[in-house]
Design an enzyme around this catalytic site. Structure first.
Site, PDB file in Angstrom:
ATOM      1  N   SER A 164       0.846  -1.187   0.000  1.00 50.68           N
ATOM      2  CA  SER A 164       0.000   0.000   0.000  1.00 50.68           C
ATOM      3  C   SER A 164       0.881   1.236   0.000  1.00 50.68           C
ATOM      4  CB  SER A 164      -0.895  -0.005   1.245  1.00 50.68           C
ATOM      5  OG  SER A 164      -1.491   1.260   1.464  1.00 50.68           O
ATOM      6  N   TYR A 177      -1.863  -0.328  10.462  1.00 50.60           N
ATOM      7  CA  TYR A 177      -1.901  -0.747   9.053  1.00 50.60           C
ATOM      8  C   TYR A 177      -0.586  -0.397   8.361  1.00 50.60           C
ATOM      9  CZ  TYR A 177      -3.541  -1.017   4.201  1.00 50.60           C
ATOM     10  OH  TYR A 177      -3.676  -1.327   2.879  1.00 50.60           O
TER      11      TYR A 177
END
Length: 346
Positions: A164, A177
């Site tokens: 990501s 995350y």
């Protein structure tokens, strides 16, 4: 005559660049691809893209009913196989590899896509949350890649690590995350360097937010309604988020080219380079932005995104369409066919 070291280095870099340009694109026709998190969201979009290029796919996910729906949605007959399993259980990972080989006779490409999202103020994120997300987002790809290596070496295969932009630049309210995705990005880089000599090519992709409807599955902490409203809205902004089919196509393109790393989407590319060129300014801007986000609350109770829906998120047509398209709303009676027709009426 002594050749200057700089000239030797420049010559070596040029030779590598020319070798890369001369390397033919990886042909996906009849290749066997194992995709984790394949029953919904980005995994489902990636499966459709691999199938469109002639590959065969094995989808791994935790819920058999979701997998059945996805297989029917993809409508590719025996080119799609499914295996029910949890990526945090090592025995399930080995079983998924074995099933891909049993179903398609080989394993050429591994896609580490399954992921967990946690959102909320750092004060509400516990150490247990950090450990939980690392198991799914970092340790599972490590274990599965190792389990698949004998087959991948045999086929001179490829690995896709779906990281990501949060694995390149840490974003407020996504601390755990980003923590896990930074680890995954580093793992992809390490595997890339060490497995190349064995004929296995590893590609790490770092996409911007992708419109798949996945916020419904996120773990939300803090002021649940406000956190989710912000997260789900940003995830579906047309100029900030990326269409799932476009993201999947660019990711598969990166695999075919054999890229070491690819930023997927303009915002991801811009944020990565802003961080590299002006790290202090980027940090200051992110810290300022954090002041505008919802404050922490007492306790650390988490709720799934779907339990924090409000009027704003329910009425977002872009979000609702993505949720329907990528199996995030729960199972309808009959999955839609890829041409948009209801198979129950054909």
């Amino acid at each position: 005559m002594r050749v200057p070291k700089r000239l030797l280095l420049a010559t070596a870099v040029l030779a590598l660049a020319l070798r890369r340009q001369a390397t033919p694109a990886y042909d996906l026709a009849e290749k066997s691809v194992l995709i984790t998190g394949g029953s919904r969201g980005l995994g489902l979009a990636l499966a459709a893209e691999f199938l469109a290029r002639g590959a065969r796919v094995t989808l791994m996910a935790r819920t058999a009913a979701d997998l059945d729906w996805a297989a029917a949605r993809l409508a590719a007959g025996d080119r799609v196989q499914t295996v029910t399993g949890d990526v945090t259980r090592e025995a399930d990972l080995h079983r998924a590899v074995a099933e891909a080989v049993r179903s398609h006779g080989r394993l050429d490409v591994l896609v580490n896509n399954a992921g967990l999202i946690q959102t909320g103020p750092l004060a509400n994120i516990t150490e247990a949350d950090f450990r939980d997300i690392m198991e799914v987002n970092a340790f599972a790809p490590l274990r599965l890649t190792r389990a698949a290596l004998p087959e991948l070496r045999r086929r001179r295969g490829r690995v896709l690590m779906v990281s990501s932009v949060g694995g390149k630049v840490a974003v407020p309210h996504l601390a755990s995350y980003s923590f896990s995705k930074f680890a995954l990005t580093g793992l992809g880089q390490a595997f890339r360097a060490e497995l190349a000599r064995e004929g296995v090519t590893v590609t790490t992709v770092c996409p911007t937010v992708v419109r798949t409807g996945s916020p419904r599955q996120a773990q939300v902490k803090g002021q649940h309604r406000r956190e989710y409203a912000l997260f789900a809205t940003v995830d579906n902004l047309p100029f900030l988020s990326l269409d799932a089919e476009v993201a999947a196509r660019r990711m598969v393109d990166a695999v075919v080219r054999g890229d070491a790393e690819a930023m997927i989407g303009g915002p991801a590319w811009l944020l990565k380079h802003a961080q590299a060129l002006a790290p202090q300014l980027t940090a200051d801007v992110l810290a300022l932005g954090n002041r505008l986000l919802p404050a922490a609350t007492p306790g650390d109770r988490a709720v799934p995104g779907r339990a924090a829906e409000g009027l704003l998120t329910r009425s977002n047509p872009i979000k609702r369409e993505a949720e329907r398209e990528f199996n995030e709303l729960g199972l309808p009676a009959t999955p839609p066919a890829q041409d948009g027709k209801d198979p129950s009426k054909s």
